[in-house]
Write an enzyme that holds these catalytic residues in place. Structure first.
Site, mmCIF file in Angstrom:
data_model
loop_
_atom_site.group_PDB
_atom_site.id
_atom_site.type_symbol
_atom_site.label_atom_id
_atom_site.label_comp_id
_atom_site.label_asym_id
_atom_site.label_seq_id
_atom_site.Cartn_x
_atom_site.Cartn_y
_atom_site.Cartn_z
ATOM 1 N N ASP A 128 -1.617 -6.575 -6.800
ATOM 2 C CA ASP A 128 -2.766 -6.375 -5.924
ATOM 3 C C ASP A 128 -2.669 -7.467 -4.866
ATOM 4 O O ASP A 128 -2.592 -8.653 -5.220
ATOM 5 C CB ASP A 128 -4.047 -6.526 -6.769
ATOM 6 C CG ASP A 128 -5.312 -6.210 -5.979
ATOM 7 O OD1 ASP A 128 -5.297 -6.373 -4.749
ATOM 8 O OD2 ASP A 128 -6.303 -5.822 -6.610
ATOM 9 N N GLY A 136 0.832 -1.211 0.000
ATOM 10 C CA GLY A 136 0.000 0.000 0.000
ATOM 11 C C GLY A 136 0.860 1.252 0.000
ATOM 12 O O GLY A 136 0.493 2.284 0.562
ATOM 13 N N ALA A 137 2.020 1.172 -0.665
ATOM 14 C CA ALA A 137 2.983 2.276 -0.609
ATOM 15 C C ALA A 137 2.585 3.461 -1.486
ATOM 16 O O ALA A 137 3.212 4.517 -1.413
ATOM 17 C CB ALA A 137 4.370 1.772 -1.002
ATOM 18 N N THR A 138 1.561 3.291 -2.314
ATOM 19 C CA THR A 138 1.234 4.365 -3.256
ATOM 20 C C THR A 138 0.474 5.527 -2.620
ATOM 21 O O THR A 138 0.369 6.591 -3.213
ATOM 22 C CB THR A 138 0.395 3.819 -4.433
ATOM 23 O OG1 THR A 138 -0.697 3.087 -3.893
ATOM 24 C CG2 THR A 138 1.228 2.938 -5.338
ATOM 25 N N SER A 156 -7.037 -0.892 12.831
ATOM 26 C CA SER A 156 -7.837 0.332 12.895
ATOM 27 C C SER A 156 -8.583 0.318 14.221
ATOM 28 O O SER A 156 -8.788 -0.760 14.807
ATOM 29 C CB SER A 156 -8.853 0.331 11.749
ATOM 30 O OG SER A 156 -9.894 1.244 12.001
ATOM 31 N N TYR A 177 -16.206 -3.908 7.331
ATOM 32 C CA TYR A 177 -14.896 -3.268 7.501
ATOM 33 C C TYR A 177 -14.364 -3.560 8.906
ATOM 34 O O TYR A 177 -13.211 -3.950 9.082
ATOM 35 C CB TYR A 177 -14.989 -1.755 7.262
ATOM 36 C CG TYR A 177 -13.664 -1.064 7.493
ATOM 37 C CD1 TYR A 177 -12.601 -1.291 6.634
ATOM 38 C CD2 TYR A 177 -13.469 -0.217 8.589
ATOM 39 C CE1 TYR A 177 -11.359 -0.694 6.863
ATOM 40 C CE2 TYR A 177 -12.239 0.388 8.811
ATOM 41 C CZ TYR A 177 -11.192 0.147 7.942
ATOM 42 O OH TYR A 177 -9.970 0.731 8.172
ATOM 43 N N GLY A 190 -7.253 5.905 14.533
ATOM 44 C CA GLY A 190 -8.579 6.480 14.305
ATOM 45 C C GLY A 190 -8.559 7.173 12.959
ATOM 46 O O GLY A 190 -7.866 6.723 12.034
ATOM 47 N N GLY A 239 -1.389 7.354 1.287
ATOM 48 C CA GLY A 239 -1.708 7.353 2.715
ATOM 49 C C GLY A 239 -0.571 6.931 3.634
ATOM 50 O O GLY A 239 0.574 7.381 3.493
#
Ligand code: 8X3
Length: 250
Positions: free
Chosen positions: A58, A9-11, A138, A151, A182, A13
């Site tokens: 992916d 998920g380095a692309t 999360s 989720y 959060g 956030g």
């Protein structure tokens, strides 16, 4: 020796902010994401002295994950740190109205994807008797909220996986850190609301949300704690948030 960090998920956030933080501190990086052009853009923005290797896949595609990780060049095979940051929320609706494709995307990415990547990397950590895995959970994994069942379930699974990894891997000298943020101002809400920028922006209005770099700083702290220390589980909120659905807005 320069440590190698593998970041999914380095692309965008938290993954992207973590890559930048690590790069600024001299780590070599394996950057993973679905969007090749975003990985390229990130790579070009990092200091030239940083060595990087990009993997475009992916996490939901098990064959791709295995193929790409198993065919890493030798110099990139000794991964010291794995940051499982890939993951998303798709939709926000009550269980009777939930879109099953959204459910699949969340379970496949947040849970199965994390497992595929981890399974491909952990054996070499076990062999070396060393390693550190950071799983991005999360606050949704701590407390379920209305309209977020699947989720939240996917993040509760991440919590269980972090606990289980720690139980199974401590004997091999591998540290597991579970981080539960959060609200963090990222593309997260835009993805959740399927591109509705206005709706997404509202999530972060009226208070100062966490920024991705706040989480990157925390991750960086956990990997640089003394060897005797495992930061096992951290919940992190902005100053204005007290529970998943409680944000004090002005
Ligand atoms: C992101 C935090 O509270 O929007 O995982 O679910 S929350």
């Amino acid at each position: 020796m320069t440590r190698i960090a593998f970041i999914t998920g380095a692309t965008s956030g938290i993954g992207r902010a973590t890559a930048i933080k690590f790069a600024e501190n001299g780590y070599n990086l394996i950057l993973c994401g679905r969007r090749a052009e975003k990985l390229e853009e990130l790579k070009n923005s990092l200091p030239e002295t940083v060595k990087t290797h990009s993997l475009v896949f992916d996490v939901r595609n098990r064959q791709e994950v295995e193929l790409q990780i198993n065919s890493l060049p030798n110099e990139w095979k000794n991964i010291d740190i794995l940051v499982n940051s890939a993951g998303n929320a798709h939709g926000l609706s009550s269980i009777d109205n939930g879109d099953i494709e959204d459910w699949d995307a969340m379970i496949d990415g947040n849970v199965k994807g994390l497992l595929y990547v981890s399974r491909a990397i952990i054996p070499q950590m076990v062999e070396k008797k060393k390693g550190h895995i950071i799983n991005l959970s999360s606050v949704a994994g701590k407390q379920t909220y209305a309209n977020g069942t699947v989720y939240c379930a996917s993040k509760k699974a991440v919590e269980a996986i972090s606990e289980g990894m720690r139980l199974d891997l401590t004997q091999h000298g591998i540290k597991i850190t579970n981080i539960a943020p959060g609200a963090v101002e990222t593309e997260f809400s835009e993805v959740r609301f399927k591109g509705d920028k206005e709706k997404a922006q509202k999530v972060y209005e009226g208070y100062e949300p966490l920024l991705p770099q706040d989480i990157a700083d925390l991750i960086f702290y956990t990997i640089n704690a003394p060897d005797r220390v495992t930061i096992a589980d951290v919940t992190i909120y902005s100053k204005s948030q007290s529970a998943p659905t409680m944000i004090y807005k002005k």
